[in-house]
Design a protein around this motif. Structure first.
Motif, PDB file in Angstrom:
ATOM      1  N   GLY A 115       8.354 -32.215  44.416  1.00 50.69           N
ATOM      2  CA  GLY A 115       8.983 -33.134  45.357  1.00 50.69           C
ATOM      3  C   GLY A 115       8.606 -34.599  45.237  1.00 50.69           C
ATOM      4  O   GLY A 115       8.900 -35.387  46.133  1.00 50.69           O
ATOM      5  N   LYS A 118      10.384 -36.223  40.211  1.00 49.79           N
ATOM      6  CA  LYS A 118      10.503 -36.018  38.754  1.00 49.79           C
ATOM      7  C   LYS A 118      11.954 -36.052  38.303  1.00 49.79           C
ATOM      8  O   LYS A 118      12.308 -36.753  37.362  1.00 49.79           O
ATOM      9  CB  LYS A 118       9.972 -34.640  38.335  1.00 49.79           C
ATOM     10  CG  LYS A 118       8.496 -34.474  38.338  1.00 49.79           C
ATOM     11  CD  LYS A 118       8.142 -33.050  37.969  1.00 49.79           C
ATOM     12  CE  LYS A 118       8.640 -32.025  38.985  1.00 49.79           C
ATOM     13  NZ  LYS A 118       8.139 -32.191  40.333  1.00 49.79           N
ATOM     14  N   SER A 119      12.777 -35.240  38.979  1.00 49.77           N
ATOM     15  CA  SER A 119      14.167 -35.132  38.534  1.00 49.77           C
ATOM     16  C   SER A 119      14.876 -36.472  38.699  1.00 49.77           C
ATOM     17  O   SER A 119      15.649 -36.896  37.833  1.00 49.77           O
ATOM     18  CB  SER A 119      14.894 -34.049  39.323  1.00 49.77           C
ATOM     19  OG  SER A 119      14.201 -32.826  39.196  1.00 49.77           O
ATOM     20  N   THR A 120      14.577 -37.139  39.804  1.00 49.22           N
ATOM     21  CA  THR A 120      15.171 -38.456  40.048  1.00 49.22           C
ATOM     22  C   THR A 120      14.785 -39.422  38.931  1.00 49.22           C
ATOM     23  O   THR A 120      15.625 -40.152  38.398  1.00 49.22           O
ATOM     24  CB  THR A 120      14.654 -39.003  41.408  1.00 49.22           C
ATOM     25  OG1 THR A 120      14.953 -38.035  42.405  1.00 49.22           O
ATOM     26  CG2 THR A 120      15.271 -40.330  41.746  1.00 49.22           C
ATOM     27  N   ASN A 272       6.112 -43.355  42.414  1.00 52.06           N
ATOM     28  CA  ASN A 272       7.443 -43.297  43.019  1.00 52.06           C
ATOM     29  C   ASN A 272       7.336 -43.291  44.536  1.00 52.06           C
ATOM     30  O   ASN A 272       6.354 -42.822  45.091  1.00 52.06           O
ATOM     31  CB  ASN A 272       8.169 -42.029  42.524  1.00 52.06           C
ATOM     32  CG  ASN A 272       9.614 -41.976  43.019  1.00 52.06           C
ATOM     33  OD1 ASN A 272      10.257 -43.013  43.212  1.00 52.06           O
ATOM     34  ND2 ASN A 272      10.125 -40.771  43.220  1.00 52.06           N
ATOM     35  N   PRO A 299      10.415 -48.269  44.240  1.00 49.09           N
ATOM     36  CA  PRO A 299      10.359 -48.317  45.705  1.00 49.09           C
ATOM     37  C   PRO A 299      11.017 -47.091  46.348  1.00 49.09           C
ATOM     38  O   PRO A 299      11.877 -46.452  45.734  1.00 49.09           O
ATOM     39  CB  PRO A 299      11.157 -49.579  46.051  1.00 49.09           C
ATOM     40  CG  PRO A 299      12.030 -49.828  44.870  1.00 49.09           C
ATOM     41  CD  PRO A 299      11.319 -49.273  43.674  1.00 49.09           C
TER      42      PRO A 299
HETATM   43  N1  LIG Z   1      12.342 -43.649  45.099  1.00 49.60           N
HETATM   44  C1  LIG Z   1      12.959 -42.829  45.948  1.00 49.60           C
HETATM   45  N2  LIG Z   1      13.499 -43.300  47.104  1.00 49.60           N
HETATM   46  C2  LIG Z   1      14.102 -42.458  47.960  1.00 49.60           C
HETATM   47  N3  LIG Z   1      14.265 -41.142  47.777  1.00 49.60           N
HETATM   48  C3  LIG Z   1      13.750 -40.628  46.651  1.00 49.60           C
HETATM   49  C4  LIG Z   1      13.084 -41.438  45.665  1.00 49.60           C
HETATM   50  N4  LIG Z   1      12.693 -40.630  44.655  1.00 49.60           N
HETATM   51  C5  LIG Z   1      13.109 -39.395  44.968  1.00 49.60           C
HETATM   52  N5  LIG Z   1      13.734 -39.382  46.154  1.00 49.60           N
HETATM   53  C6  LIG Z   1      14.293 -38.215  46.841  1.00 49.60           C
HETATM   54  O1  LIG Z   1      13.245 -37.288  47.066  1.00 49.60           O
HETATM   55  C7  LIG Z   1      13.682 -35.952  46.899  1.00 49.60           C
HETATM   56  C8  LIG Z   1      12.832 -35.253  45.841  1.00 49.60           C
HETATM   57  O2  LIG Z   1      13.087 -35.858  44.576  1.00 49.60           O
HETATM   58  P1  LIG Z   1      13.231 -35.001  43.249  1.00 49.60           P
HETATM   59  O3  LIG Z   1      14.102 -33.823  43.462  1.00 49.60           O
HETATM   60  O4  LIG Z   1      13.591 -35.938  42.185  1.00 49.60           O
HETATM   61  O5  LIG Z   1      11.728 -34.533  43.109  1.00 49.60           O
HETATM   62  P2  LIG Z   1      11.113 -33.467  42.074  1.00 49.60           P
HETATM   63  O6  LIG Z   1       9.725 -33.914  41.825  1.00 49.60           O
HETATM   64  O7  LIG Z   1      12.005 -33.296  40.921  1.00 49.60           O
HETATM   65  O8  LIG Z   1      11.142 -32.167  42.943  1.00 49.60           O
HETATM   66  P3  LIG Z   1      10.860 -30.657  42.417  1.00 49.60           P
HETATM   67  O9  LIG Z   1       9.389 -30.575  42.271  1.00 49.60           O
HETATM   68  O10 LIG Z   1      11.376 -29.821  43.515  1.00 49.60           O
HETATM   69  O11 LIG Z   1      11.579 -30.498  41.120  1.00 49.60           O
HETATM   70  C9  LIG Z   1      15.145 -36.050  46.537  1.00 49.60           C
HETATM   71  O12 LIG Z   1      15.922 -35.916  47.702  1.00 49.60           O
HETATM   72  C10 LIG Z   1      15.292 -37.458  45.982  1.00 49.60           C
HETATM   73  O13 LIG Z   1      16.601 -37.982  46.154  1.00 49.60           O
END
Ligand SMILES: Nc1ncnc2c1ncn2[C@@H]1O[C@H](COP(=O)(O)OP(=O)(O)OP(=O)(O)O)[C@@H](O)[C@H]1O
Ligand SMILES: [Mg+2]
Length: 368
Positions: A115, A118-120, A272, A299
């Motif tokens: 969370g 990473k994916s973002t 992030n 940000p």
């Molecule tokens: N810089 C940011 N500003 C606002 N929201 C963000 C930002 N980065 C990520 N998010 C939001 O936070 C949530 C988690 O992001 P993301 O899915 O990319 O995380 P992850 O590390 O890939 O999660 P997982 O471990 O479940 O794969 C998503 O809803 C994403 O849109």
């Protein structure tokens, strides 16, 4: 020929000597020994050449091009200099050896826990590299919770050609995700061998087209997928995503240690979701403590989340925003770190090439 007052002819050696004084500040070497000068032609007082960058994402490309231009212009007898700028991404030669796929670099995006974005980061980094002019693919290696497909707003079943899956396309990227192949939730119980063969299929049985960078979105944590990926392909570099809080240090330590254990060079840490709510600084501090580069701070920005939810990443929906610029800058830093690694890595030895040729022929040959 004007005849009369003859000027001494400009020599190739003079031009190259002048160019040897131009150092690429990121790569720390001169542009001649880096092989960046191509097609050098000298015609009387006119010198022309192609200046080939190691990545189109080079942040200093115009400044460097001006430096090489000016260095040659200062050579006695040179009347005009024509520089053509181009880019050829430096490759991690080990990838083609091992995988026989036209992929120049593999970037794994990881984190110590879920969370953190990473994916973002993976999705926006991939688009940012493509915006710089690179050929880019993205592989969603989060078998349990694929969402690269959602974040890129791409769905459908990949076609099969010559027994290989054809990647789908979004925003100029080649995209492959388990989300295209199995219904949500189905892969949840995959472990060990099954997981390994899924990752293997994604690398070997996909008709990847030529690409400069393959960005791999890793699942949370540091488990089986990491091991499989590192066994199946040389990962050129790993990026660790973390949050601004103080727990960032513990999380980044785990993720960094996992990469190191797998002999994957750590390109750096990205912090992030920096901002009022979570504060900032945790990622930077972690980078200092772990002695890896701090790549930058993204940000906390609602437009990032909305972009992910709607399949229009911020680089597409708000390409001129400050946050989009942060991603472009990160992409550039990462590309330069990769160039550096590839420039410094010795060419694969004859033995390594031979060993791999045997691997590619397949088991059984020559053993009976
Ligand atoms: N810089 C940011 N500003 C606002 N929201 C963000 C930002 N980065 C990520 N998010 C939001 O936070 C949530 C988690 O992001 P993301 O899915 O990319 O995380 P992850 O590390 O890939 O999660 P997982 O471990 O479940 O794969 C998503 O809803 C994403 O849109
Ligand atoms: Mg994810």
């Amino acid at each position: 020929m004007l005849g009369g007052n003859k000027e001494p002819a400009v020599t190739e050696e003079q031009v190259l000597n002048a160019l040897r004084k131009v150092i690429d500040p990121d790569l720390g070497r001169d542009v001649v020994s880096l092989g960046m000068i191509k097609d050098l032609k000298i015609d009387g007082g006119t010198v022309s050449f192609t200046f080939e960058l190691t990545t189109p994402a080079c942040p200093l490309k115009d400044q460097l091009t001006k430096s090489v231009h000016d260095a040659v212009a200062a050579v006695p007898g040179v009347k005009s200099v024509k520089v053509k700028q181009s880019a050829q991404v430096k490759e991690d030669a080990r990838i083609e050896l091992k995988l026989n796929a036209p992929i120049r670099n593999v970037i794994a995006v990881s984190s110590g826990k879920g969370g953190v974005g990473k994916s973002t980061v993976a999705v926006n980094l991939a688009i940012a590299l493509a915006r710089w002019g690179a050929k880019v693919g993205i592989l969603d290696a989060d078998i349990y919770g694929p969402n690269v497909n959602i974040m890129l707003g791409v769905s459908g079943t990949p076609m099969v050609e010559n027994k290989k899956l054809v990647p789908l396309r979004a925003y100029g990227l080649q995209v492959m995700s388990i989300g295209f192949l199995v219904p949500p939730g189905e892969a949840l119980l995959w472990r060990g061998a099954l997981l390994h063969s899924a990752v293997k299929q994604f690398l070997e049985d996909v008709a990847w087209e030529e690409m400069d960078y393959l960005v791999v979105d890793m699942p949370p944590g540091t488990g089986d997928t990491h091991l499989s990926l590192a066994q199946l392909i040389p990962v050129t570099g790993g990026v660790v995503v973390t949050t601004p809080q103080t727990v960032a240090l513990a999380d980044s330590t785990r993720a960094t240690a996992a990469f190191k254990k797998l002999k994957v060079p750590v390109l750096g840490i990205i912090e992030n979701m920096a901002g009022d709510i979570f504060g900032q600084g945790g990622g930077e501090l972690a980078a200092q403590k772990l002695q890896v580069p701090f790549l930058g701070r993204i940000p906390l920005d609602p437009a990032v989340r909305i972009g992910g939810d709607t399949g229009q990443p911020i680089l597409v929906s708000n390409p001129e925003s400050e946050t989009a610029k942060v991603f472009l800058d990160l992409a550039s830093k990462i590309a330069m770190e990769l160039s550096k690694l590839n420039v410094e890595r010795p060419e694969p030895s004859k033995e390594e090439r031979m060993a791999n040729m045997k691997l590619n022929i397949g088991p059984g040959v020559g053993t009976h």
